[in-house]
Design a protein around this motif. Sequence first.
Motif, PDB file in Angstrom:
ATOM      1  N   UNK A   1      35.996  33.596  44.999  1.00 40.50           N
ATOM      2  CA  UNK A   1      35.276  34.802  44.671  1.00 40.50           C
ATOM      3  C   UNK A   1      35.226  35.510  43.172  1.00 40.50           C
ATOM      4  N   UNK A   2      34.281  35.587  42.825  1.00 35.82           N
ATOM      5  CA  UNK A   2      33.771  36.085  41.411  1.00 35.82           C
ATOM      6  C   UNK A   2      34.780  37.207  40.874  1.00 35.82           C
ATOM      7  N   UNK A   3      35.024  38.372  41.811  1.00 36.65           N
ATOM      8  CA  UNK A   3      35.582  39.421  41.281  1.00 36.65           C
ATOM      9  C   UNK A   3      37.366  39.340  41.763  1.00 36.65           C
ATOM     10  N   UNK A   4      37.603  38.224  42.261  1.00 33.31           N
ATOM     11  CA  UNK A   4      38.948  38.260  42.682  1.00 33.31           C
ATOM     12  C   UNK A   4      39.740  37.650  41.585  1.00 33.31           C
ATOM     13  N   UNK A   5      40.999  37.858  41.422  1.00 41.96           N
ATOM     14  CA  UNK A   5      41.996  37.337  40.305  1.00 41.96           C
ATOM     15  C   UNK A   5      42.997  36.685  41.199  1.00 41.96           C
ATOM     16  N   UNK A   6      43.338  35.323  41.322  1.00 41.98           N
ATOM     17  CA  UNK A   6      44.382  34.651  41.775  1.00 41.98           C
ATOM     18  C   UNK A   6      45.838  34.507  40.956  1.00 41.98           C
ATOM     19  N   UNK A   7      46.662  34.886  41.402  1.00 35.48           N
ATOM     20  CA  UNK A   7      48.107  34.842  40.909  1.00 35.48           C
ATOM     21  C   UNK A   7      48.940  33.683  41.334  1.00 35.48           C
ATOM     22  N   UNK A   8      49.591  33.203  40.250  1.00 38.72           N
ATOM     23  CA  UNK A   8      50.144  31.889  40.452  1.00 38.72           C
ATOM     24  C   UNK A   8      51.504  31.901  39.950  1.00 38.72           C
ATOM     25  N   UNK A   9      52.824  31.546  40.516  1.00 37.99           N
ATOM     26  CA  UNK A   9      53.910  31.297  39.719  1.00 37.99           C
ATOM     27  C   UNK A   9      53.760  30.066  38.771  1.00 37.99           C
ATOM     28  N   UNK A  10      54.387  30.343  37.572  1.00 41.18           N
ATOM     29  CA  UNK A  10      54.377  29.229  36.605  1.00 41.18           C
ATOM     30  C   UNK A  10      55.630  28.521  37.070  1.00 41.18           C
ATOM     31  N   UNK A  11      55.728  27.304  35.967  1.00 44.70           N
ATOM     32  CA  UNK A  11      56.935  26.820  36.330  1.00 44.70           C
ATOM     33  C   UNK A  11      58.261  27.366  35.976  1.00 44.70           C
TER      34      UNK A  11
END
Length: 149
Positions: A92-102
């Motif tokens: 989805x173009x308008x969605x930002x996905x958050x991910x944990x870094x190492x």
Amino acid sequence: MAKTTTGTVAAGRLGHTIKRAEQALIGRKTEALREFGLTVPQYAVLMLLSVSDGMSAAQLARECMVTPQTMATVLANLEKADLVVREPSELHQKVVVNRATRAGRAVVKKADKAALRVEGALGAEFTPEERARFEEYLERAVAVLGSLE
């Protein structure tokens, strides 16, 4: 709260007792997480992201039971500390996905041990049977309150 001859106006009110217990738990977790530079909401977000492939801010806000505005602040602070990365969704173009870094995964792994010590100390105050009943009562409260109009 106004004082009465029997204590505060809230004395004997179930909601007040639940709130006091919640605040005591959050207070102890706050102390335990301080050495890792995390707040309780930041810890909750990192826990969720450490076991997922990524989540939107809206998903995280719902899971952590905070407002979208609060989640935006939590995520901005985690990103500033290099504990999460925020990337556009492939779906989805308008969605930002958050991910944990190492680094985020490493700190939450250590912080979780401290948080579990707090929960373990609380749980140790109850027999296994009491704890099972206590959890059952709390789940029943959640269900009842969720069904009210």
